[in-house]
Design an enzyme around this catalytic site. Structure first.
Site, PDB file in Angstrom:
ATOM      1  N   GLY A   1      31.640  48.108  44.430  1.00  0.00           N
ATOM      2  CA  GLY A   1      31.088  47.599  43.226  1.00  0.00           C
ATOM      3  C   GLY A   1      31.428  45.906  43.007  1.00  0.00           C
ATOM      4  N   CYS A   2      30.795  45.064  42.177  1.00  0.00           N
ATOM      5  CA  CYS A   2      30.993  43.537  42.353  1.00  0.00           C
ATOM      6  C   CYS A   2      32.490  43.249  41.702  1.00  0.00           C
ATOM      7  CB  CYS A   2      29.860  42.876  41.421  1.00  0.00           C
ATOM      8  SG  CYS A   2      29.799  43.852  39.938  1.00  0.00           S
ATOM      9  N   TYR A   3      32.802  44.023  40.701  1.00  0.00           N
ATOM     10  CA  TYR A   3      34.096  43.771  40.256  1.00  0.00           C
ATOM     11  C   TYR A   3      35.221  44.297  41.106  1.00  0.00           C
ATOM     12  CZ  TYR A   3      32.534  42.283  35.406  1.00  0.00           C
ATOM     13  OH  TYR A   3      32.093  41.665  34.416  1.00  0.00           O
TER      14      TYR A   3
ATOM     15  N   THR B   1      35.147  44.340  44.266  1.00  0.00           N
ATOM     16  CA  THR B   1      35.130  43.266  45.388  1.00  0.00           C
ATOM     17  C   THR B   1      35.951  42.209  45.069  1.00  0.00           C
ATOM     18  OG1 THR B   1      33.058  44.314  46.319  1.00  0.00           O
ATOM     19  CG2 THR B   1      33.988  41.995  46.777  1.00  0.00           C
ATOM     20  N   CYS B   2      35.687  41.582  43.867  1.00  0.00           N
ATOM     21  CA  CYS B   2      36.239  40.277  43.457  1.00  0.00           C
ATOM     22  C   CYS B   2      38.092  40.439  42.967  1.00  0.00           C
ATOM     23  CB  CYS B   2      35.454  39.760  42.002  1.00  0.00           C
ATOM     24  SG  CYS B   2      35.852  38.163  41.662  1.00  0.00           S
TER      25      CYS B   2
END
Length: 347
Positions: free
Chosen positions: A151-153, A155-156
């Site tokens: 997911g994006c969160y 990953t960040c």
């Protein structure tokens, strides 16, 4: 490569789907052979997405008509719950799969079912899926038939933590707090009151404060790298009035004598999409817009033993479609940067 990789995209009408189409159009070793959508079957891709006029001559087809089994790889850019039903058939026919939904990310099935509110249709495949945080699992991704794109969160948040966790640099028993902001495109393309311009524009708010689906995904990564840390992890996402971009501010406690900037630089020395900024710098979301990059800085808070990590990505690229293409490159033995050398857009 002498022969191009034939790729299919299932569920290509959302923001992640069109981002895959954009990136793969520029990839020298890929031919997009099939693009599916049940709702838009028969519609030309270029008519549905004017940005792709003159790029694609394909039309959307239903998954049953698209000949996905003839592809070398299929990307699922679908809502949660679709890939777990449709991917097994493709895998049995020798097609490699990258799932951009959450269907195969969380290894504990009861945990997944709790957070996603449905019974898992392919629990036996979850243990076979490789979690596709590229910079963490390169070797496993290279051998994978099924990749669970993060997911994006996650990953960040995870990318700046991985090097520190691998060296057990975080203090057990101390809070680990991720304060994150996302652009509105992270909510997807479906109709949603909270995503309307009059709601999201000129506004800023937290959401998912009682628990967000990406929480167990991040905790799973943390727990797999250093004991005694995941239990103290707190994650709060916010919606920012921008279209693209994600910013994570992570507060952590390090063991005595740690030099976190050196740890990060050494770990990511050969990672083309990781940028560790000079001391005193602060990454901006616009510095990664449209690119498969993660920019990170770290500093100690003034008069405190707390360290502050700042991390930015484009939620649709490194947080979704770009990382999926990066994983595809690894799976097929290509240079990771193939098709992903776009310079961020500014302004």
């Amino acid at each position: 490569m002498s022969k191009k990789i034939k790729a299919g995209i299932v569920g290509a009408t959302g923001y992640t789907g069109v981002e895959l189409l954009r990136l793969l159009a520029a990839h020298p070793d890929v031919e997009v052979a099939a693009v599916t959508s049940r709702s838009e079957a028969g519609t030309a891709v270029a008519d549905y997405f004017p940005s792709l006029r003159g790029v694609y001559g394909l039309a959307f087809q239903t998954p049953d008509e698209a000949g996905l089994e003839q592809c070398d790889i299929v990307f699922f850019a679908t809502p949660n719950g679709i890939a777990m039903k449709d991917a097994p058939r493709l895998l049995e026919q020798g097609v490699r799969v990258i799932d951009l939904s959450a269907d195969f990310r969380i290894r504990d099935i009861p945990t997944w079912e709790h957070w996603y509110g449905m019974t898992h249709a392919a629990p036996g495949l979850v243990s076979q899926a490789v979690y596709g945080l590229s910079e963490l699992n390169r070797e496993a991704v290279a051998q994978a038939r099924l990749v669970a794109n993060p997911g994006c969160y996650p990953t960040c948040v995870s990318l700046p933590l991985v090097p520190l966790l691998r060296q057990c640099r975080l203090k057990p028993g101390m809070p680990l707090i991720a304060d994150c902001k996302s652009g509105v495109s992270g909510a997807g393309r479906k109709g949603n009151v909270g995503s309307l311009l009059c709601e999201a524009g000129d506004n800023f708010k937290a959401y998912g404060t009682a628990g967000h689906r990406h929480l167990p995904e991040i905790r799973q990564t943390i727990a797999g790298l250093q004991d005694g840390i995941a239990e103290g992890f707190v994650f709060t996402p916010h919606l920012a009035p921008m279209i693209r971009g994600m910013h994570a501010t992570v507060y952590l406690h390090l063991s005595d004598g740690s030099d976190p900037e050196t740890v990060l630089r050494d770990y990511y020395r050969d990672s083309p999409f990781m940028d560790i900024l000079p001391a005193g710098s602060t990454p901006e979301t616009r510095s990664v817009r449209g690119a498969n990059l993660c920019r990170i800085s770290i500093r100690q808070a003034a008069q405190s033993d707390v360290w502050v990590v700042l991390s930015v990505i484009d939620n649709l690229v490194k947080g979704a479609a770009g990382q999926a293409v990066q994983n595809m490159n690894i799976m097929f033995g290509l240079e990771e940067t193939h098709g992903l050398d776009a310079i961020p857009l500014l302004p």
